[in-house]
Design an enzyme around this catalytic site. Structure first.
Site, PDB file in Angstrom:
ATOM      1  CG  ASP A 194     110.032  63.111  23.161  1.00 28.37           C
ATOM      2  OD1 ASP A 194     111.031  62.828  23.846  1.00 28.37           O
ATOM      3  OD2 ASP A 194     110.060  63.918  22.220  1.00 28.37           O
ATOM      4  N   GLY A 195     106.833  61.882  25.765  1.00 26.38           N
ATOM      5  CA  GLY A 195     105.456  61.645  26.162  1.00 26.38           C
ATOM      6  C   GLY A 195     104.758  62.917  26.585  1.00 26.38           C
TER       7      GLY A 195
ATOM      8  CB  SER B  54     103.852  58.387  24.351  1.00 25.94           C
ATOM      9  OG  SER B  54     102.465  58.427  24.094  1.00 25.94           O
TER      10      SER B  54
ATOM     11  N   GLY C  95      98.624  68.055  30.195  1.00 28.22           N
ATOM     12  CA  GLY C  95      99.215  68.992  31.135  1.00 28.22           C
ATOM     13  C   GLY C  95     100.572  68.609  31.676  1.00 28.22           C
TER      14      GLY C  95
ATOM     15  CE1 TYR D 169     118.582  54.084  17.996  1.00 24.41           C
ATOM     16  CE2 TYR D 169     120.561  54.535  19.291  1.00 24.41           C
ATOM     17  CZ  TYR D 169     119.944  53.916  18.218  1.00 24.41           C
ATOM     18  OH  TYR D 169     120.682  53.144  17.353  1.00 24.41           O
TER      19      TYR D 169
END
Length: 454
Positions: free
Chosen positions: A298-299, A56, A303, A295
């Protein structure tokens, strides 16, 4: 920076994560290194040129491309989506007519991710928009924040496609990757050099250790919200753009300084402020680290995991890409030790429970759910519990029960700590809130919102 490979290797072993690539951009200078292996079966070492899935974090890239449309006067963030996609329709007529690009960027649109199977073709985002004609609302438009994993940014991608007259993948290449000088960043897994790609891993128990993920890549539907792959240096190139008023390291202007200000300063509150931060801006999470604004983007894929923190006050960005996890405590340890060495502000701890709180548990009890997620909140012997119902196939693969009960420790009237029941988990935070009609209407955890169903 004194956080060395040996220390990271020690932490990787502790958490069962095969590899990590870590990079720091500080006062314009990059420090980067990689530790571990790309694949536990081949044992091929990870390097700073290894390509990881960003999950993401992709949303920040998509937001940057979208802000170029704003710079060019082709899009107004507060105009209805229908201005650019005339046939746009969801189940709620008011949302169909009024939802804006800003609300998609914020995750306050409330549209359920009911886009069916749009396939893997070049028309995937067009199909997603067509398939949501009957998509219901999770919550009323603009009422709260509720993370949209795929749909919201797929709609933004479709606007980009229509206005630019090309596929989203080509839009990203032409608007961002090429101008920024990125040669290792891709938006679609078919464009990835597999000889450089990290393999994702999951962990079911520490004795077994990490195993290769059964799902190599997310479906193409997740492209604009989670499909980008990149290297640690090229993630820091994006960070440079965000820290330097839209300028890439090669001197190219990617977006205007005004658009960067808009991306960071236009914000909505997040019901659970502790997992990531108290506000969400346009493609970025806004954190409060001991009074300093930081700020985040993230993602996670199945896995692989990506973390980026931008500290404008100290002209610093720190990023980490891994092919295992996610483990918040691992990221916190690595980033805190690194930031301490740099002399910058560090990540705040989670809040402590407040044992003096006296809550009316009946207001919280109930079932909160959406397709694929079910949370049952109940009280027993003066304690509030949350029971998570796992998908049976997921539970079987991960060798977990299909129902897991957690204790909820109140921090305030609306916020709770949820201690782990498994050493492979970290403490999570939960918000249960909106008592408009006496009982709570929503449960918010890991940025996702779940309405009360019973």
């Amino acid at each position: 920076m004194t956080l060395d490979r040996a220390r990271v290797a020690e932490l990787l072993a502790e958490y069962g994560i095969p590899s990590a690539a870590i990079g720091i951009l500080h006062n314009g200078q990059i420090t980067e290194f990689a530790v571990g292996v790309k694949n536990i079966e081949t044992r091929e070492p990870a390097t700073t040129d290894t390509v990881y899935q960003c999950g993401s974090m992709t949303k920040t890239w998509t937001a940057l491309a979208f802000m170029q449309l704003v710079d060019e006067g082709k899009v107004d963030l507060d105009e209805p989506v229908r201005t650019y996609l005339p046939g746009f329709t969801v189940a709620d007529p008011e949302v169909s007519a009024e939802v804006t690009s800003r609300q998609l960027l914020y995750h306050t649109n409330g549209i359920e991710e009911a886009y069916g199977d749009p396939g893997e073709g070049d028309d995937v985002y067009e199909c997603m928009v067509e398939n949501i004609a009957d998509a219901p609302q999770v919550f009323p438009l603009g009422h709260t924040h509720g993370y949209s994993a795929a749909l919201g940014y797929a709609i933004l991608a479709r606007i980009l496609e229509v206005l630019d007259g090309k596929r989203w993948d080509d839009v990203m290449r032409d608007r961002l990757f090429d101008p920024m000088g990125l040669t290792s960043t891709s938006s679609w897994h078919e464009h990835v050099d597999e000889t450089r790609a990290a393999t994702g891993h999951l962990i079911r128990c520490m004795d077994e250790g990490p195993i290769v993920t059964p799902i190599d890549y997310l479906p193409r539907a997740f492209g604009p919200g989670g499909g980008i792959t990149s290297t640690i240096r090229e993630v820091l190139t994006m960070a440079h753009v965000l820290l330097n008023e839209g300028m890439a390291p090669n001197g190219k202007r990617i977006v205007s300084a005004e658009s960067i200000r808009e991306m960071t300063r236009s914000r909505v509150p997040v019901p659970d402020p502790y997992t990531f931060g108290p506000q969400w801006s346009l493609g970025l999470i806004v954190c409060d680290w001991h009074g300093e604004t930081v700020y985040a983007t993230d993602g996670s894929t199945i896995g692989q995991n990506a973390r980026l923190r931008l500290l404008p006050d100290s002209d610093t960005a720190i990023a980490m890409l891994t092919n295992g996890g996610p483990r918040e405590s691992f990221y916190r340890k690595v980033f805190t030790e690194t930031l301490t060495d740099l002399g910058t502000v560090t990540i705040p701890d989670l809040p402590a429970p407040d044992p003096t709180l006296s809550l009316d548990f009946a207001r919280y009890e109930g079932v909160y759910e959406r397709p694929g997620a079910r949370y049952e909140v109940s009280a027993e012997a003066g304690t509030l519990y949350l029971t998570l119902a796992l998908d049976p196939m997921q539970a079987e693969f991960l060798q977990k029960p299909d129902r897991i009960r957690y204790e909820l420790l109140p921090v305030s009237e609306t916020h709770f700590l949820m201690p782990p029941t498994d050493p492979l988990e970290d403490t999570q935070t939960v918000a249960i809130y909106d008592f408009t009609n006496g009982a709570a209407r929503y449960l918010h955890t890991n940025c996702r919102v779940n309405p009360r169903s019973e």
